[in-house]
Design a protein around this motif. Structure first.
Motif, PDB file in Angstrom:
ATOM      1  N   VAL A  27      -1.882   3.331 -12.351  1.00 41.12           N
ATOM      2  CA  VAL A  27      -2.672   2.617 -11.124  1.00 41.12           C
ATOM      3  C   VAL A  27      -3.197   1.573 -11.329  1.00 41.12           C
ATOM      4  O   VAL A  27      -2.970   0.731 -10.535  1.00 41.12           O
ATOM      5  CB  VAL A  27      -3.468   3.854 -10.568  1.00 41.12           C
ATOM      6  CG1 VAL A  27      -4.190   3.453  -9.157  1.00 41.12           C
ATOM      7  CG2 VAL A  27      -2.544   5.139 -10.192  1.00 41.12           C
ATOM      8  N   LYS A  28      -3.934   1.377 -12.436  1.00 40.28           N
ATOM      9  CA  LYS A  28      -4.579   0.269 -12.858  1.00 40.28           C
ATOM     10  C   LYS A  28      -3.913  -1.143 -12.986  1.00 40.28           C
ATOM     11  O   LYS A  28      -4.032  -1.776 -12.486  1.00 40.28           O
ATOM     12  CB  LYS A  28      -5.728   0.513 -13.958  1.00 40.28           C
ATOM     13  CG  LYS A  28      -6.835   1.042 -13.589  1.00 40.28           C
ATOM     14  CD  LYS A  28      -7.884   1.015 -15.004  1.00 40.28           C
ATOM     15  CE  LYS A  28      -8.460   2.324 -15.006  1.00 40.28           C
ATOM     16  NZ  LYS A  28      -8.680   2.815 -16.275  1.00 40.28           N
TER      17      LYS A  28
ATOM     18  N   ALA B  37       0.439  -3.584  -6.176  1.00 35.18           N
ATOM     19  CA  ALA B  37       0.752  -2.295  -5.383  1.00 35.18           C
ATOM     20  C   ALA B  37      -0.515  -1.362  -5.514  1.00 35.18           C
ATOM     21  O   ALA B  37      -1.089  -1.199  -6.560  1.00 35.18           O
ATOM     22  CB  ALA B  37       1.868  -1.803  -6.023  1.00 35.18           C
ATOM     23  N   LEU B  38      -0.763  -0.654  -4.461  1.00 35.79           N
ATOM     24  CA  LEU B  38      -1.874   0.483  -4.450  1.00 35.79           C
ATOM     25  C   LEU B  38      -1.212   1.719  -4.566  1.00 35.79           C
ATOM     26  O   LEU B  38      -0.578   2.151  -3.655  1.00 35.79           O
ATOM     27  CB  LEU B  38      -2.566   0.061  -3.288  1.00 35.79           C
ATOM     28  CG  LEU B  38      -3.302  -1.216  -3.048  1.00 35.79           C
ATOM     29  CD1 LEU B  38      -4.275  -1.156  -1.696  1.00 35.79           C
ATOM     30  CD2 LEU B  38      -4.055  -1.802  -4.269  1.00 35.79           C
ATOM     31  N   LEU B  39      -1.515   2.604  -5.665  1.00 32.97           N
ATOM     32  CA  LEU B  39      -0.884   3.919  -5.866  1.00 32.97           C
ATOM     33  C   LEU B  39      -2.195   4.731  -5.965  1.00 32.97           C
ATOM     34  O   LEU B  39      -3.250   4.442  -6.198  1.00 32.97           O
ATOM     35  CB  LEU B  39       0.033   3.771  -7.224  1.00 32.97           C
ATOM     36  CG  LEU B  39       0.792   2.729  -7.336  1.00 32.97           C
ATOM     37  CD1 LEU B  39       1.612   2.879  -8.856  1.00 32.97           C
ATOM     38  CD2 LEU B  39       2.030   2.409  -6.421  1.00 32.97           C
ATOM     39  N   LEU B  40      -1.994   5.990  -5.820  1.00 30.14           N
ATOM     40  CA  LEU B  40      -2.831   7.082  -6.194  1.00 30.14           C
ATOM     41  C   LEU B  40      -2.576   7.772  -7.447  1.00 30.14           C
ATOM     42  O   LEU B  40      -1.183   7.939  -7.817  1.00 30.14           O
ATOM     43  CB  LEU B  40      -2.971   8.135  -4.938  1.00 30.14           C
ATOM     44  CG  LEU B  40      -3.382   7.492  -3.510  1.00 30.14           C
ATOM     45  CD1 LEU B  40      -2.835   8.273  -2.648  1.00 30.14           C
ATOM     46  CD2 LEU B  40      -4.724   7.165  -3.462  1.00 30.14           C
ATOM     47  N   THR B  41      -3.538   8.680  -7.905  1.00 27.29           N
ATOM     48  CA  THR B  41      -3.063   9.959  -8.938  1.00 27.29           C
ATOM     49  C   THR B  41      -3.326  10.956  -8.231  1.00 27.29           C
ATOM     50  O   THR B  41      -4.143  11.218  -7.224  1.00 27.29           O
ATOM     51  CB  THR B  41      -3.993   9.700  -9.968  1.00 27.29           C
ATOM     52  OG1 THR B  41      -5.354   9.840  -9.730  1.00 27.29           O
ATOM     53  CG2 THR B  41      -3.808   8.234 -10.962  1.00 27.29           C
ATOM     54  N   ALA B  42      -2.619  12.216  -8.847  1.00 26.35           N
ATOM     55  CA  ALA B  42      -3.111  13.423  -8.662  1.00 26.35           C
ATOM     56  C   ALA B  42      -2.921  14.133  -9.983  1.00 26.35           C
ATOM     57  O   ALA B  42      -1.859  14.642 -10.350  1.00 26.35           O
ATOM     58  CB  ALA B  42      -2.388  14.105  -7.585  1.00 26.35           C
ATOM     59  N   LYS B  43      -4.068  14.516 -10.538  1.00 24.59           N
ATOM     60  CA  LYS B  43      -4.042  14.776 -12.138  1.00 24.59           C
ATOM     61  C   LYS B  43      -3.286  13.900 -12.856  1.00 24.59           C
ATOM     62  O   LYS B  43      -3.480  12.763 -12.546  1.00 24.59           O
ATOM     63  CB  LYS B  43      -3.565  16.311 -11.774  1.00 24.59           C
ATOM     64  CG  LYS B  43      -4.400  17.361 -11.120  1.00 24.59           C
ATOM     65  CD  LYS B  43      -5.164  18.024 -12.055  1.00 24.59           C
ATOM     66  CE  LYS B  43      -6.417  18.801 -11.422  1.00 24.59           C
ATOM     67  NZ  LYS B  43      -6.296  20.153 -10.952  1.00 24.59           N
ATOM     68  N   SER B  44      -2.277  14.540 -13.698  1.00 24.08           N
ATOM     69  CA  SER B  44      -1.398  13.582 -14.618  1.00 24.08           C
ATOM     70  C   SER B  44      -0.420  12.867 -13.747  1.00 24.08           C
ATOM     71  O   SER B  44       0.381  12.406 -14.474  1.00 24.08           O
ATOM     72  CB  SER B  44      -0.879  14.692 -15.683  1.00 24.08           C
ATOM     73  OG  SER B  44      -0.151  15.388 -14.945  1.00 24.08           O
ATOM     74  N   LYS B  45      -0.106  13.229 -12.403  1.00 21.59           N
ATOM     75  CA  LYS B  45       0.931  12.496 -11.899  1.00 21.59           C
ATOM     76  C   LYS B  45       0.444  11.110 -10.962  1.00 21.59           C
ATOM     77  O   LYS B  45      -0.679  11.135 -10.627  1.00 21.59           O
ATOM     78  CB  LYS B  45       1.620  13.378 -10.773  1.00 21.59           C
ATOM     79  CG  LYS B  45       2.249  14.505 -11.534  1.00 21.59           C
ATOM     80  CD  LYS B  45       2.850  15.579 -10.201  1.00 21.59           C
ATOM     81  CE  LYS B  45       3.512  16.792 -10.957  1.00 21.59           C
ATOM     82  NZ  LYS B  45       3.763  17.859  -9.974  1.00 21.59           N
TER      83      LYS B  45
ATOM     84  N   ASP C 295       0.928  -1.212   0.066  1.00 19.31           N
ATOM     85  CA  ASP C 295       0.104   0.013   0.054  1.00 19.31           C
ATOM     86  C   ASP C 295       0.789   1.205   0.022  1.00 19.31           C
ATOM     87  O   ASP C 295       1.536   1.495   1.050  1.00 19.31           O
ATOM     88  CB  ASP C 295      -0.702  -0.005   1.336  1.00 19.31           C
ATOM     89  CG  ASP C 295      -1.774   0.994   1.166  1.00 19.31           C
ATOM     90  OD1 ASP C 295      -2.200   1.760   0.443  1.00 19.31           O
ATOM     91  OD2 ASP C 295      -1.996   1.525   2.440  1.00 19.31           O
ATOM     92  N   PHE C 296       0.844   2.024  -1.175  1.00 17.87           N
ATOM     93  CA  PHE C 296       1.451   3.178  -1.229  1.00 17.87           C
ATOM     94  C   PHE C 296       0.535   4.536  -1.185  1.00 17.87           C
ATOM     95  O   PHE C 296       0.855   5.622  -1.435  1.00 17.87           O
ATOM     96  CB  PHE C 296       2.231   3.378  -2.377  1.00 17.87           C
ATOM     97  CG  PHE C 296       3.758   2.695  -2.531  1.00 17.87           C
ATOM     98  CD1 PHE C 296       4.195   2.062  -1.336  1.00 17.87           C
ATOM     99  CD2 PHE C 296       4.206   2.448  -3.867  1.00 17.87           C
ATOM    100  CE1 PHE C 296       5.429   1.484  -1.622  1.00 17.87           C
ATOM    101  CE2 PHE C 296       5.572   1.559  -3.931  1.00 17.87           C
ATOM    102  CZ  PHE C 296       6.092   1.119  -2.585  1.00 17.87           C
ATOM    103  N   SER C 297      -0.533   4.090  -0.395  1.00 21.74           N
ATOM    104  CA  SER C 297      -1.784   5.251  -0.602  1.00 21.74           C
ATOM    105  C   SER C 297      -2.131   5.458   0.944  1.00 21.74           C
ATOM    106  O   SER C 297      -2.650   6.668   0.978  1.00 21.74           O
ATOM    107  CB  SER C 297      -2.964   4.638  -1.330  1.00 21.74           C
ATOM    108  OG  SER C 297      -3.628   3.714  -0.683  1.00 21.74           O
TER     109      SER C 297
END
Ligand SMILES: *Cc1c(COP(=O)(O)O)cnc(C)c1O
Length: 393
Positions: free
Chosen positions: A349-350, A357-365, A44-46
């Motif tokens: 992310v998908k 791994a669990l990631l998040l987005t923030a706009k294009s990043k 979990d990276f979120s």
């Protein structure tokens, strides 16, 4: 049907469809490792969007919360209780600030800050000085008023009329801010690293200048540390990196560690603005939530915060050598990974979910907010999954 399909069907039948969810149902976790209902493992990276500062099910935090739950779980603010006093004392001692109001979320903390700024101005200057300046691309919450405060047009639809008295200025442009001072402004509210807006750190000189403008015009300087606070950036609060002293700091996410908790922290200028009856919330300062906060704050000593910085540096170095990565913004364990034009953050992310791994987005990043307690083994495993995902895109 897999366990996941059963859960997804039930969710769609009964839970309001306001969230676009990833196709994962998480059953249990420990630190930065969790498992879905079909037994698949994820790193979990979120942190549940920056909430689980100490990861999943930290033993010390559980002990602090459950000990309080079996002693006194709630009584209301009509009576004195101990854990919220302890949490407030630590926050004041470690920030040099003066008083704490406890709320239940980030938006509610920002509501409290806005109310305080307006009353500060009303008490001193009378009516007509009620405008709060915020930044374009900011995010301050989802209530009708904090949506108004949020400087992104996409949020200003459907729910009219929004609360009046907000204006937006571009980040890192002190002249634009000065030009917006038309005599009706009482406060400036900023995130030091815009989180939802794409992990966009403000310039140091700009933030210093914002503080100067606030001093010059007696404006309330509000820093929204809902995402950047509580150790996330390698300092207890991000304003430490910037060398400024806000009049109000708002907190939520990481202070709760998994329980709903927010704080409005008042400095010398604002500590006496609210008096009896001016502001309240039924759950505010809940003993179990604040007992957990005391545990979290006590854990975040200097060596813990230095570890956050080191883990951040370690991750940055490894991520920079991955395919499609062109840069990384943010501080400590708040990271916004810039990608080349050939990949979309949502696709990364998908794909990373498939790879564990669990990631998040923030706009294009691609945004990473790992638990502050993540181990190097977990970091390596999560980064391997992320790299495998990037390799396939
Ligand atoms: C998440 C967030 C909020 C809103 O917090 P909620 O607890 O969802 O109300 C406000 N400001 C910032 C900077 C945030 O990241």
């Amino acid at each position: 049907m897999s366990n996941f399909d059963i859960i997804k069907d039930a969710d769609e039948s009964y839970v309001a469809g306001t969230y676009g969810r990833f196709p994962v149902a998480v059953e249990k976790g420990k630190n930065a490792t969790c498992y879905d209902f079909d037994g698949k493992k994820y790193i979990d990276f979120s942190s549940g969007i920056g909430v689980n500062s100490l990861g999943f099910c930290d033993e010390g935090w559980i002990e602090a919360v459950t000990a309080q739950l079996s002693t006194l779980q709630h009584i209301s603010n009509l009576y004195y209780t101990k854990p919220c006093i302890d949490a407030a004392k630590i926050l004041c001692e470690r920030t040099g600030m003066k008083k704490v109001f406890f709320s239940n979320s980030g938006a509610e903390s920002n509501e409290g800050a806005i109310k305080c700024a307006r009353k500060y101005s009303y008490d001193k200057y009378g009516a007509g000085r009620e405008k709060v300046l915020t930044l374009l691309n900011s995010f301050h919450g989802r209530t009708v008023t904090t949506l108004s405060a949020t400087g992104q047009d996409v949020f200003h639809k459907y729910f009219h009329p929004f609360t009046e008295g907000f204006d937006y200025v571009p980040a890192n442009d002190i002249e634009a801010l000065r030009q917006s001072l038309d005599g009706t402004v009482c406060a400036v509210m900023i995130e030091l690293i815009q989180g939802e807006g794409g992990v966009m750190p403000l310039d140091k000189e700009y933030v210093k200048e914002v503080e100067n403008v606030c001093r010059e015009y007696d404006l309330v300087f509000i820093v929204d540390e809902v995402q950047t606070g509580v150790g996330r950036t390698g300092e207890l609060f991000a304003f430490r990196h910037y060398g400024v002293n806000p009049d109000i700091v708002t907190i939520a996410k990481g202070i709760g560690g998994g329980l709903p908790l927010g704080c409005v922290v008042f400095g010398e200028k604002t500590e006496k603005v609210f008096s009896k009856g001016d502001h309240a919330t039924t759950f505010g300062g809940n003993p179990a939530a604040t007992a957990g906060a005391v545990h979290i704050l006590n854990r975040l000593d200097r060596s813990f915060l230095d570890d956050v910085k080191e883990k951040g540096e370690y991750m940055r170095e490894k991520i920079m050598s991955m395919p499609h990565v062109v840069g990384i913004d943010g501080l400590g364990l708040m990271m916004g990974i810039r990608l080349d034009d050939t990949v979309k953050s949502a696709d990364v992310v998908k794909k990373a979910i498939e790879k564990g791994a669990l990631l998040l987005t923030a706009k294009s990043k691609v945004r990473l907010l790992p638990p502050l307690t993540i181990t190097y083994e977990e970091i390596d495993a999560g980064l391997a999954s992320m790299e495998a995902a990037l390799n396939e895109l």
